[in-house]
Each structure stands twice: as C-alpha cells, then as structure tokens.
Design a protein around this motif. Structure first.
Motif, PDB file in Angstrom:
ATOM      1  N   GLY A 299      -1.898  28.906  22.949  1.00 21.61           N
ATOM      2  CA  GLY A 299      -2.648  30.071  22.526  1.00 21.61           C
ATOM      3  C   GLY A 299      -3.108  30.864  23.715  1.00 21.61           C
TER       4      GLY A 299
ATOM      5  N   VAL B  66      -1.140  32.873  17.110  1.00 21.24           N
ATOM      6  CA  VAL B  66      -1.022  32.633  15.670  1.00 21.24           C
ATOM      7  C   VAL B  66      -0.324  33.822  15.018  1.00 21.24           C
TER       8      VAL B  66
ATOM      9  N   ALA C 139       1.572  29.011  13.547  1.00 25.05           N
ATOM     10  CA  ALA C 139       0.784  28.992  14.780  1.00 25.05           C
ATOM     11  C   ALA C 139       1.550  28.318  15.890  1.00 25.05           C
TER      12      ALA C 139
ATOM     13  N   SER D  89      -5.074  27.700  14.778  1.00 25.01           N
ATOM     14  CA  SER D  89      -4.328  27.051  15.858  1.00 25.01           C
ATOM     15  C   SER D  89      -4.721  25.585  15.997  1.00 25.01           C
TER      16      SER D  89
ATOM     17  N   THR E  42      -4.085  34.450  20.608  1.00 22.01           N
ATOM     18  CA  THR E  42      -4.054  33.024  20.273  1.00 22.01           C
ATOM     19  C   THR E  42      -2.662  32.478  20.000  1.00 22.01           C
TER      20      THR E  42
END
Length: 287
Positions: free
Chosen positions: A212, A21, A208, A115, A19
């Motif tokens: 992603g 993050v 984040a 995110s 993602t």
C-alpha cells in the motif's frame, strides 16, 4: 450535488492510489453504504459517514493508520481500554469522530481497513480476497467474515442466520428473503456481491494489493501536524499556518486551478506536487 459527488469520487481515487486498494471496490462500497453521502448516519446504530463506520471501528482504524495518513494528532488522542475497545481524549473526541464525515479521511481509513483485511483473509482462506470477501469484512468484521467464508466453503447451504443470529436480527433483509425464509450462506454471499456489482465493483478480481505504498510523495505528518480547529463553519483540516498563508504559494495555486479548469490535471492521478498542494488548498480557511 454533482460537484459534491465529484469531490467524493476524487477523495476515493486518492485513497485508492495511496493504499493500492481497487478504486471500483471503494467507490461501490461507498455507494452501497451511504449513497456517496459523507455525512450519512444510520438510524439504528452509531454508523456514520461515507463508509458507515461504527464508533469503535472508526477509533480502531484511526489508531492503527491515522499517523501514516497525516492524522497523528487523532491517533495519539485514542487510547486502547484494558477490557477492549478504545477511548478518546475528551478535548479531541468530537474532532476525531467528525473525521468520519469528511470524504478524504473516511476513504483513506476504509482503504487501509480493506488492505489489512485482504492480507489477513489471503492467509486464512488460501486465496486472494475478492471485493465481496472484503465487503463481508466490513459487514461482519474480520473474525466474523473469516468464519463466514470458511463455513460457506464447507457448507454453503447452511442457514446464515443460525450461524450469525445477532447479525441476522439487526439485518433481516440480508439474512431473510421477502417471504421470511432464512437465506443460506451462499445466498447471503451472493446478495452482498450483487450489492457491490450493482454499484460498479469487480467482484471477481482481487480488491487490494498486499502492500500500500503511497504514490503521492507525501509523508505521514505532512498533512495534519496539529489538532484541528473547529468553529461555527464546522471542522477543517489543520496545517502549518505559515504554509497555508505563504504568499509564495499563490502562483502554484493559480496554476493548479487553471490546470483543473482546462482539463490538464487528472484529479485521480495527480503529480506528488499537485496532490500536496491540493491538500493545502483544502485546508485554507474560507474568507
């Protein structure tokens, strides 16, 4: 116990890679929320799992992100209600809710949720969201966190409990000090940041990425293409049985296990093939 914690850390690392993050944020959040216990349950709410998702919060994030992470069957089983909230097809409800108690699905949903929140907060507060900002989202929801951060910026010494009375009643240790005095907005913010910092998070840098993209090379639907099976041994991920039982994969599995044993495979940065094979290995029924 250490092996179980290593499995949790690996799942969090995979979610961070997939993602974008920050890993340290996701790990610190899980430590703070559940002590890295995937089956943790709150005594006074429906909060469950590694990241203590409430029932409705869990259904919302699975409905939004389940398909992209291979849980299309779960997303399809969830339906928005006309008056707000979500409902689940009865035959799948327990399986959908049980995903919260698995480190992999819980970490993926927590990362996706973070995110989403980061992108919204960046626009609302005019700067990159920090780990503490995102933790406030997990604590108050996106709307509540946005209101909190905007108020904290304009009136940091205002009483947090006066602005969030319901949350303060349910979380007295956050909104009030030991003597019973109400904490200010800035004091609550600092306390939440300290909780993360104590567990290893960077509370200053952005937590984040704006995007992603997956770094695994695994497309949505590859991991769980059908509803899971359940039994006396609990829930397990379901994959195509012809893949999971195909003898031609046995050599790859042996090589992967050997690489793990010899320290030649980085579990936090696996190759796409290793990552996909690992999911297939985890999905196989125990014999």
């Amino acid at each position: 116990m250490e092996s179980a914690r290593d499995d949790v850390r690996s799942a969090i690392g995979a979610a961070a890679q997939r993602t974008g993050v920050d890993f340290s944020y996701l790990l610190a959040q899980a430590k703070s929320e559940s002590g890295l216990n995937p089956t943790a349950k709150a005594g006074n709410s429906s909060a469950t799992g590694l990241y203590q998702f409430l029932d409705q919060s869990w259904l919302a994030v699975v409905k939004r992100h389940g398909t992209e992470h291979g849980f299309g069957w779960a997303a399809d089983a969830i339906t928005p209600k006309a008056g707000g909230g979500f409902t689940v097809a009865p035959q799948y409800r327990q399986a959908v809710m049980n995903l919260r108690e698995q480190a992999g699905p819980a970490a993926l949903m927590a990362a996706s949720y973070a995110s989403d929140n980061a992108q919204s907060l960046n626009r609302s507060i005019g700067r990159d969201a920090t780990s503490t900002d995102l933790y406030m989202c997990h604590f108050l929801g996106l709307g509540g966190a946005t209101r909190f951060l905007q108020a904290c910026n304009s009136a940091p010494n205002a009483s947090a409990a006066s602005l969030f009375p319901r949350e303060a009643q349910a979380n007295r240790s956050i909104f009030y000090d030991r003597s019973g005095g109400a904490r200010s907005l800035s004091e609550v913010y600092s306390l939440m940041g300290q909780k993360l910092a104590n567990n290893g998070a960077d509370t200053v840098g952005g937590a984040a990425a704006a995007g992603g993209a997956s770094s695994f090379g695994v497309e949505a639907g590859d991991l769980v293409s059908a509803p899971p099976t359940t039994g006396t041994n609990g829930f397990r991920l379901a994959v195509d049985d012809t893949i999971a039982t195909d003898p031609s994969t046995s050599g790859d599995i042996a090589q992967t296990l050997a690489a793990l044993e010899q320290g030649r495979m980085n579990v936090l940065r696996p190759t796409p093939a290793q990552a996909k094979l690992a999911y297939l290995m985890l999905s196989m029924p125990l014999t």
